[in-house]
Design an enzyme around this catalytic site. Structure first.
Site, mmCIF file in Angstrom:
data_model
loop_
_atom_site.group_PDB
_atom_site.id
_atom_site.type_symbol
_atom_site.label_atom_id
_atom_site.label_comp_id
_atom_site.label_asym_id
_atom_site.label_seq_id
_atom_site.Cartn_x
_atom_site.Cartn_y
_atom_site.Cartn_z
ATOM 1 N N GLU A 145 0.861 -1.196 0.000
ATOM 2 C CA GLU A 145 0.000 0.000 0.000
ATOM 3 C C GLU A 145 0.894 1.243 0.000
ATOM 4 O OE1 GLU A 145 -1.653 0.804 3.915
ATOM 5 O OE2 GLU A 145 -3.402 1.814 3.084
ATOM 6 N N ASN A 160 -7.063 6.084 -1.815
ATOM 7 C CA ASN A 160 -5.940 5.195 -1.500
ATOM 8 C C ASN A 160 -6.104 4.003 -2.450
ATOM 9 O OD1 ASN A 160 -4.098 3.443 -0.358
ATOM 10 N ND2 ASN A 160 -4.674 3.938 1.744
ATOM 11 N N LYS A 211 -9.322 1.762 -1.988
ATOM 12 C CA LYS A 211 -9.494 1.190 -0.645
ATOM 13 C C LYS A 211 -10.877 1.484 -0.062
ATOM 14 C CE LYS A 211 -7.053 1.120 3.831
ATOM 15 N NZ LYS A 211 -5.844 1.643 4.503
ATOM 16 N N GLU A 236 -6.403 8.656 7.983
ATOM 17 C CA GLU A 236 -6.835 8.220 6.638
ATOM 18 C C GLU A 236 -8.201 8.796 6.269
ATOM 19 O OE1 GLU A 236 -6.069 4.349 4.899
ATOM 20 O OE2 GLU A 236 -4.997 3.813 6.730
ATOM 21 N N CYS A 290 -4.671 -3.084 2.902
ATOM 22 C CA CYS A 290 -4.411 -2.965 4.340
ATOM 23 C C CYS A 290 -5.605 -3.319 5.222
ATOM 24 C CB CYS A 290 -3.861 -1.584 4.671
ATOM 25 S SG CYS A 290 -3.111 -1.588 6.319
ATOM 26 N N ASN A 299 0.275 -0.828 5.424
ATOM 27 C CA ASN A 299 1.106 0.000 6.314
ATOM 28 C C ASN A 299 0.434 -0.102 7.668
ATOM 29 O OD1 ASN A 299 2.957 2.388 4.737
ATOM 30 N ND2 ASN A 299 1.368 1.435 3.507
#
Ligand code: CDT
Length: 301
Positions: free
Chosen positions: A46, A106, A123, A142, A168, A193
């Site tokens: 990621e 993302n 994501k 995020e 993730c 991450n």
């Protein structure tokens, strides 16, 4: 042909000042090593191109637009596409995407051995929070910097294998796996991450985080009879630690390759995608055994 050498290119910490070109040079070194080992499909983490900036707060989010890519490939990543094409290697990596409409995602992409982007995934499950939270020792913003993805979970046939992507936090949600599993997925790639510390509970140490990571991937692979590659960006970034633990998992849920350290590191395994058929036609034959009439709460609550 159902057999393929697959690889995970774990990337150690990327410091804030590091350029895209410097990161791509590190990615290329791992790609070269993968090629030497016979790998024909390689997964990177990621947000491979930059530091994990959601740990930093800025009031005006536009100040962070420089972490985002407005086109892909671009000048910095073109060498990656060219080298993979020369090797006949498919690959996937994550990056931060800024669309022409001004939306921030993302994102990860799947690239065929011909150098064509065959699938884009944005994501879905964004962890963390949107505002600065002073009681936290570490921010995880995020929700401030990204929109929840609009792509959903899809599979695409690449190199003869049904592949799907997740990013993730998605790996912790059984729904991610099942939606891919329902499409017959044979290889799920997940870049991550995962900070070793980022919430209010101090008793959640590195060991527990590594365990929950591995548990999620192995269970998801087993319950959907699919291979999985889970690949970290890890180690220390700007003084913040993230877990390693990159793994390749087979369709029985066993770890068949595991990273040893927290730096740039390649792990490889021979996959035989024919072995996905056993679970898909027996205990996880979805058409024969699922009881969807009892699952409505999953989509209504
Ligand atoms: N990048 C990302 O999604 N990280 C989250 C951190 C959650 S804290 C356990 C993850 O699920 O790994």
């Amino acid at each position: 042909m159902t057999k393929m050498m697959i690889g995970a290119a774990q990337i150690g910490g990327i410091q804030r000042a590091e350029t895209r070109e410097e990161v791509v040079a590190r990615m290329l070194a791992l790609m070269d090593e993968a090629h030497d080992k016979g790998v024909t499909f390689l997964a990177y983490p990621e947000m491979t191109l930059t530091t994990f900036f959601p740990r930093f707060y800025v009031e005006d989010r536009a100040e962070f637009d420089h972490w985002f890519e407005t086109e892909m490939p671009n000048a910095a990543t073109a060498p990656l596409f060219a080298r993979a094409k020369s090797y006949g290697m498919g690959f996937t990596f994550g990056y931060c995407e800024l669309t022409p409409e001004g939306q921030h995602f993302n994102t990860s992409i799947l690239v065929s051995p011909a150098g064509k982007i065959v699938q884009k995934y944005r994501k879905t499950h964004l962890p963390g929070h949107a505002e600065f939270e002073p009681e936290r020792s570490h921010q995880h913003l995020e929700k401030r910097y990204f929109l929840a993805g609009d792509s959903g979970f899809n599979v695409v046939r690449n190199q003869g294998v049904l592949m799907g992507m997740a990013i993730c936090n998605d790996r912790r949600w059984p729904e991610t796996w099942r939606v891919l599993g329902l499409q017959g997925v044979q290889l799920v790639t997940i870049g991550y991450n995962t900070p070793s510390q980022n919430n209010l509970s101090s008793d959640e140490g590195l060991e527990k985080r590594l365990y929950h990571h591995e548990l999620s991937v192995c269970a998801g692979a087993y319950q959907n009879s699919t291979y999985a590659i889970a690949v970290a960006k890890c180690g220390t970034e700007d003084g913040n630690h993230m877990i390693g633990g990159s793994i390749i998992v087979d369709a029985d849920g066993f770890v068949i390759a595991r990273a040893q350290g927290e730096g740039d590191e390649l792990i490889v395994a021979q996959a035989d995608f024919a072995t996905c058929d056993f679970g898909k036609s027996t205990v996880f034959n979805f058409a024969a055994h699922r009881r969807v009439e009892h699952y409505t709460k999953i989509t209504t609550q």
